[in-house]
Design a protein around this motif. Structure first.
Motif, PDB file in Angstrom:
ATOM      1  N   ASP A 151      52.424  39.679  50.239  1.00  0.00           N
ATOM      2  CA  ASP A 151      51.869  40.685  49.195  1.00  0.00           C
ATOM      3  C   ASP A 151      51.632  40.154  47.789  1.00  0.00           C
ATOM      4  OD1 ASP A 151      51.931  42.496  51.309  1.00  0.00           O
ATOM      5  OD2 ASP A 151      53.787  43.617  50.758  1.00  0.00           O
ATOM      6  N   GLY A 152      50.934  38.911  47.654  1.00  0.00           N
ATOM      7  CA  GLY A 152      50.657  38.588  46.333  1.00  0.00           C
ATOM      8  C   GLY A 152      51.526  37.868  45.721  1.00  0.00           C
ATOM      9  N   LYS A 153      52.843  37.801  46.408  1.00  0.00           N
ATOM     10  CA  LYS A 153      53.862  37.213  45.525  1.00  0.00           C
ATOM     11  C   LYS A 153      53.609  35.779  45.967  1.00  0.00           C
ATOM     12  CE  LYS A 153      57.015  41.009  45.712  1.00  0.00           C
ATOM     13  NZ  LYS A 153      56.336  41.895  46.501  1.00  0.00           N
TER      14      LYS A 153
ATOM     15  N   VAL B 130      46.783  29.424  42.082  1.00  0.00           N
ATOM     16  CA  VAL B 130      47.750  28.514  42.640  1.00  0.00           C
ATOM     17  C   VAL B 130      48.549  29.420  43.484  1.00  0.00           C
ATOM     18  CG1 VAL B 130      49.543  27.028  42.042  1.00  0.00           C
ATOM     19  CG2 VAL B 130      47.834  27.173  40.432  1.00  0.00           C
ATOM     20  N   LYS B 131      49.034  28.836  44.583  1.00  0.00           N
ATOM     21  CA  LYS B 131      49.778  29.341  45.607  1.00  0.00           C
ATOM     22  C   LYS B 131      50.952  28.559  45.896  1.00  0.00           C
ATOM     23  CE  LYS B 131      45.866  31.898  47.474  1.00  0.00           C
ATOM     24  NZ  LYS B 131      45.080  32.407  48.457  1.00  0.00           N
ATOM     25  N   THR B 132      52.101  29.119  46.330  1.00  0.00           N
ATOM     26  CA  THR B 132      53.111  28.458  46.950  1.00  0.00           C
ATOM     27  C   THR B 132      52.689  28.436  48.487  1.00  0.00           C
ATOM     28  OG1 THR B 132      54.225  30.573  47.152  1.00  0.00           O
ATOM     29  CG2 THR B 132      54.952  29.173  45.334  1.00  0.00           C
TER      30      THR B 132
ATOM     31  N   ARG C 104      33.703  41.562  47.981  1.00  0.00           N
ATOM     32  CA  ARG C 104      34.959  42.486  48.715  1.00  0.00           C
ATOM     33  C   ARG C 104      35.653  41.378  49.740  1.00  0.00           C
ATOM     34  NH1 ARG C 104      31.289  46.157  53.092  1.00  0.00           N
ATOM     35  NH2 ARG C 104      30.320  44.229  53.850  1.00  0.00           N
ATOM     36  N   GLU C 105      36.793  42.019  50.016  1.00  0.00           N
ATOM     37  CA  GLU C 105      37.698  41.333  51.104  1.00  0.00           C
ATOM     38  C   GLU C 105      37.323  42.021  52.527  1.00  0.00           C
ATOM     39  OE1 GLU C 105      41.440  39.457  49.650  1.00  0.00           O
ATOM     40  OE2 GLU C 105      41.121  40.732  47.951  1.00  0.00           O
ATOM     41  N   LEU C 106      37.657  41.137  53.535  1.00  0.00           N
ATOM     42  CA  LEU C 106      37.047  41.476  54.762  1.00  0.00           C
ATOM     43  C   LEU C 106      38.502  40.940  55.835  1.00  0.00           C
ATOM     44  CD1 LEU C 106      33.253  40.715  55.423  1.00  0.00           C
ATOM     45  CD2 LEU C 106      34.223  42.765  54.671  1.00  0.00           C
TER      46      LEU C 106
HETATM   47  P1  ADP Z   1      49.633  36.781  50.438  1.00  0.00           P
HETATM   48  O1  ADP Z   1      50.099  35.764  50.991  1.00  0.00           O
HETATM   49  O2  ADP Z   1      50.436  37.132  49.388  1.00  0.00           O
HETATM   50  O3  ADP Z   1      48.806  37.660  50.987  1.00  0.00           O
HETATM   51  P2  ADP Z   1      46.687  35.601  49.598  1.00  0.00           P
HETATM   52  O4  ADP Z   1      46.810  34.345  49.677  1.00  0.00           O
HETATM   53  O5  ADP Z   1      46.231  36.422  50.852  1.00  0.00           O
HETATM   54  O6  ADP Z   1      48.493  36.132  49.324  1.00  0.00           O
HETATM   55  O7  ADP Z   1      46.364  36.322  48.235  1.00  0.00           O
HETATM   56  C1  ADP Z   1      46.557  37.638  47.650  1.00  0.00           C
HETATM   57  C2  ADP Z   1      45.458  38.044  46.996  1.00  0.00           C
HETATM   58  O8  ADP Z   1      44.924  37.559  45.982  1.00  0.00           O
HETATM   59  C3  ADP Z   1      44.086  38.266  47.880  1.00  0.00           C
HETATM   60  O9  ADP Z   1      44.018  39.232  48.930  1.00  0.00           O
HETATM   61  C4  ADP Z   1      42.930  38.041  47.046  1.00  0.00           C
HETATM   62  O10 ADP Z   1      42.724  39.554  46.366  1.00  0.00           O
HETATM   63  C5  ADP Z   1      43.659  37.343  45.930  1.00  0.00           C
HETATM   64  N1  ADP Z   1      43.218  35.863  45.844  1.00  0.00           N
HETATM   65  C6  ADP Z   1      43.865  34.919  46.754  1.00  0.00           C
HETATM   66  N2  ADP Z   1      43.174  33.805  46.716  1.00  0.00           N
HETATM   67  C7  ADP Z   1      42.159  33.815  46.031  1.00  0.00           C
HETATM   68  C8  ADP Z   1      41.091  33.070  45.351  1.00  0.00           C
HETATM   69  N3  ADP Z   1      41.285  31.826  45.964  1.00  0.00           N
HETATM   70  N4  ADP Z   1      40.269  33.740  44.717  1.00  0.00           N
HETATM   71  C9  ADP Z   1      40.034  34.814  44.219  1.00  0.00           C
HETATM   72  N5  ADP Z   1      41.202  35.809  44.678  1.00  0.00           N
HETATM   73  C10 ADP Z   1      41.983  35.432  45.397  1.00  0.00           C
END
Ligand code: ADP
Length: 378
Positions: free
Chosen positions: A147-149, A139-141, A186-188
């Motif tokens: 930075d993950g917040k 879930v995301k705002t 991994r993340e790219l």
């Molecule tokens: P921010 O805006 O804080 O950078 P992100 O949306 O990039 O937030 O998410 C932060 C981290 O959380 C990502 O780099 C990843 O590691 C993890 N993450 C985000 N979305 C997903 C997802 N749908 N599935 C798995 N991991 C996720």
């Protein structure tokens, strides 16, 4: 057009534009939130980027406005455009870096690969999404996260109740973004620059390593990416840049899934941590390229200087001091490593700088960079 660039925000991204501006004779001016910030080496005005009069007065002193961060309100950006100010990236593009729900909607419309997602306004709706996605989701705002917040893995519909309550109290209302929990290898990140007149340049796709939701390391190029992965990442980034009309540098954060797909996670419309390696590792750094792009000047070559570049962020810094306190050891032990300080006081967890090493042997390059970063954050 003249060559005075105004950057809104006084953080390290504005700071790292300064050497490129100096080299090209570009006059860089910064609207910083406070005195003494990272970018205080440039001509700085101090003021609130949420105040229309402040931003308009600043814009009158420059030829083009660009950004160190994505938080300038849409109303202010649109008023600047209405007054004929050159704003890059423009509000229509920046919107998708400011709001993750709108970003998911737009990328879906463009036919780009994204995780399964939904807009949810209640815990019941979240519960329905969880039921369809194996009982776990992210879930995301929509706004304000970094930075993950504002990102939370949930396995129960009530685990985001505090966020739903906060949204209900917000006069603008709103919803949360819910996504499938992506199984990624991994993340790219694919960083690209685009001029208003359309020219595009791409750096090699890189691997990014996050710790606690924060970028910690970047390897350029991403190991094993030459060929299909590089082509797909480039195609996606070009489609985003053109589809959304981004001007300046755009970073497209990607997941490489365990079943070999690339999915778009996030967009950043400014120089990005995943492109810091380019200062030392590419013919044209992302900071120089951003200035060229927002001024609609021809873009520079994005070729890599070394077979491998590894960038490591420095978090915290020496307790009670500054990075320079550790230079005696760090620079002596690792003369090939380039150290970048953001001119910030040490504070646990704070990004105070980064280091980059380049060379032919990835293991050695990674070791040199990690060891230097470790000395600096002791
Ligand atoms: P921010 O805006 O804080 O950078 P992100 O949306 O990039 O937030 O998410 C932060 C981290 O959380 C990502 O780099 C990843 O590691 C993890 N993450 C985000 N979305 C997903 C997802 N749908 N599935 C798995 N991991 C996720």
């Amino acid at each position: 057009m003249g060559m005075t660039v105004g950057v809104i925000g006084g953080g390290q991204l504005a700071r790292m534009m300064i050497p490129a501006a100096v080299a090209l004779g570009i006059d860089l001016r910064v609207l910083a939130e406070q005195p003494g910030m990272s970018a205080a080496l440039a001509a700085v005005a101090v003021g609130d980027y949420r105040d229309l009069d402040t931003v308009v007065a600043f814009a009158e002193t420059v030829d083009v406005i660009t950004f160190d961060h994505e938080h300038v309100p849409q109303e202010i950006l649109r008023e600047l455009v209405r007054r004929g100010v050159q704003v890059h990236p423009g509000p229509d593009a920046l919107l998708y870096a400011q709001d993750k729900l709108l970003m998911r909607e737009r990328l879906t419309e463009l036919g780009l690969p994204v995780p399964d997602w939904a807009r949810v306004e209640t815990s019941d709706e979240l519960g329905a999404f969880l039921a369809e996605h194996g009982g776990r989701a992210v879930v995301k705002t929509a706004r304000g996260g970094y930075d993950g917040k504002g990102v939370r893995v949930v396995s129960h519909e009530h685990e985001a109740d505090d966020w739903f309550t906060a949204l209900a109290e917000d006069a603008n209302g709103g919803a949360l973004l819910v996504e499938e929990l992506v199984e990624f290898r991994r993340e790219l990140a694919q960083v690209v620059a685009r001029r208003p007149s359309g020219q595009i340049a791409l750096w090699p796709v890189v691997e990014t390593v996050q710790r606690g939701g924060v970028c910690a390391e970047v390897i350029a190029p991403a190991p094993g990416s030459v060929g299909r992965i590089a082509e797909v990442a480039a195609d996606i980034a070009v489609a985003v840049a053109e589809g959304i009309g981004v001007t300046g540098v755009l970073a497209v954060e990607l997941f490489e899934t365990t079943d070999d797909r690339l999915l778009v996670n996030e967009l950043a419309m400014r120089p990005h941590n995943s492109g810091h390696w380019s200062i030392d590792g590419s013919t044209t750094s992302q900071f120089e390229q951003h200035l060229r792009a927002v001024l609609d000047l021809p873009l520079g070559s994005t070729g890599a200087r070394d077979a491998w570049s590894v960038m490591i962020n420095v978090f915290g810094g020496p307790a009670g001091g500054v990075l320079g306190d550790r230079y005696g050891v760090a620079l002596a032990e690792h003369p090939l490593v380039k150290v970048h300080s953001y001119g910030k006081a040490s504070r646990p967890g704070r990004k105070v700088g980064h280091v980059t090493a380049g060379g032919d042997d990835l293991d050695d390059v990674a070791y040199q960079a990690r060891a230097t970063a470790a000395f600096l954050q002791e």
